[in-house]
Design an enzyme around this catalytic site. Structure first.
Site, PDB file in Angstrom:
ATOM      1  N   LYS A 116       0.772  -1.283  -0.004  1.00  0.00           N
ATOM      2  CA  LYS A 116      -0.096   0.109   0.245  1.00  0.00           C
ATOM      3  C   LYS A 116       0.785   1.188   0.049  1.00  0.00           C
ATOM      4  O   LYS A 116       0.604   2.338  -0.857  1.00  0.00           O
ATOM      5  CB  LYS A 116      -0.831  -0.043   1.090  1.00  0.00           C
ATOM      6  N   GLN A 142      -5.047  -2.168   9.418  1.00  0.00           N
ATOM      7  CA  GLN A 142      -4.333  -3.337   8.837  1.00  0.00           C
ATOM      8  C   GLN A 142      -5.010  -4.491   9.863  1.00  0.00           C
ATOM      9  O   GLN A 142      -4.536  -4.761  10.816  1.00  0.00           O
ATOM     10  CB  GLN A 142      -2.783  -3.187   8.912  1.00  0.00           C
ATOM     11  N   ASP A 145     -11.457   1.036   3.553  1.00  0.00           N
ATOM     12  CA  ASP A 145     -11.485  -0.237   3.601  1.00  0.00           C
ATOM     13  C   ASP A 145     -13.278  -0.780   3.389  1.00  0.00           C
ATOM     14  O   ASP A 145     -13.373  -1.658   3.153  1.00  0.00           O
ATOM     15  CB  ASP A 145     -11.174  -0.951   4.429  1.00  0.00           C
TER      16      ASP A 145
END
Length: 278
Positions: free
Chosen positions: A48, A92, A115
């Site tokens: 990322k 994460q 997300d």
């Protein structure tokens, strides 16, 4: 059979995103909160970071210890929610068991939730309202779009009910007039269902779960599974034995995985647009 090459879709998405970013008068900001330091999490964060920097984003990874207090994580998220220089926030996953993952995720502002995992975004997706959507689900829809695969009126079978793939795909496809069946680990007679699918989407993390006898001739197959066997990547579909009967199929690697990280970074731009409206 047509191979659904994720690399081509990735290039188009990146070109589109770069054109949008070039028109902005500031750099967008993405902050990743990484709790603990597993090898897999380190790899995903680096992927990322690399793409974010390539796009000119301000990338920040905040690393926290495994034993961090939940209140401290929530306070950090509150600070980032209030920071106008942070357009997107990502936790994460997975996070340590001592933390309530649902509570942590839902602390993120729904307009910075790149997300697409907050309950607010999941609920808005079900209701077909503007929201941020998980990157893998977006990537699958962009693959359909790039290759002109119409899902309206089709029977789509999804195998796997994760928050990142199965559940959002169910909502998106229902909203686009597909007839959708969602299967999972407790589904009985899986073969009898998958063999009736016009479009089959698989995301369970079980290598070569879907065999030739489970697929209808000319089916469109989207394999979002990632597995490693003898040091080589493979999907949830027995590709070598299924490829000859599919009309379209994504390979592993070079399929869905190619577009997922791009969609995440595209979501930072989408989050910027949502916040700008306020």
């Amino acid at each position: 059979m047509t191979l659904l090459d994720g690399r081509e879709v990735r290039k188009k998405l990146l070109d589109d995103l770069k054109n949008k970013l070039d028109k902005l008068n500031r750099r967008l900001g993405l902050t990743v909160i990484q709790i603990g330091s597993s090898d897999s999490s380190n790899i995903y964060v680096k992927q990322k970071e690399k793409l974010a920097i390539e796009l000119g984003y301000k990338f920040n990874c905040i690393k926290l210890d495994d034993n961090v207090r939940e209140d401290d994580v929530l306070s950090l998220i509150d600070e980032l929610n209030d920071d106008c220089n942070v357009d997107g926030i990502l936790i994460q996953l997975p996070i340590p068991d001592n933390l309530d993952s649902r509570k942590v995720l839902d602390r993120i502002s729904s307009k910075k939730d790149v997300d697409g995992l907050t309950c607010i975004n999941a609920g808005r997706l079900i209701c077909n309202k503007e929201c941020l959507i998980p990157g893998t689900a977006l990537g699958i829809m962009d693959i359909f779009s790039y290759y002109n695969i119409d899902v309206s009126g089709k029977h789509v079978v999804i195998v796997g009910r994760s928050d990142l793939v199965g559940k959002p795909m169910f909502s998106i496809l229902s909203n686009t007039n597909a007839t959708v069946t969602l299967c999972h680990s407790k589904t009985k007679n899986l073969e009898s269902i998958t063999s009736k699918a016009d479009i089959l989407i698989v995301a369970v993390g079980v290598a070569k779960l879907i065999t030739k006898d489970m697929v209808k001739k000319e089916c469109v197959i989207i394999d979002a599974g990632i597995n490693v066997i003898n040091g080589k990547l493979c999907g949830d579909v027995d590709y070598d034995n299924v490829v000859d009967i599919a009309s379209y199929i994504t390979p592993v690697p070079y399929g869905v995985g190619q577009v997922t990280t791009v969609e995440l970074l595209y979501n930072v731009y989408r989050a910027y647009e949502l916040n700008k409206k306020d």
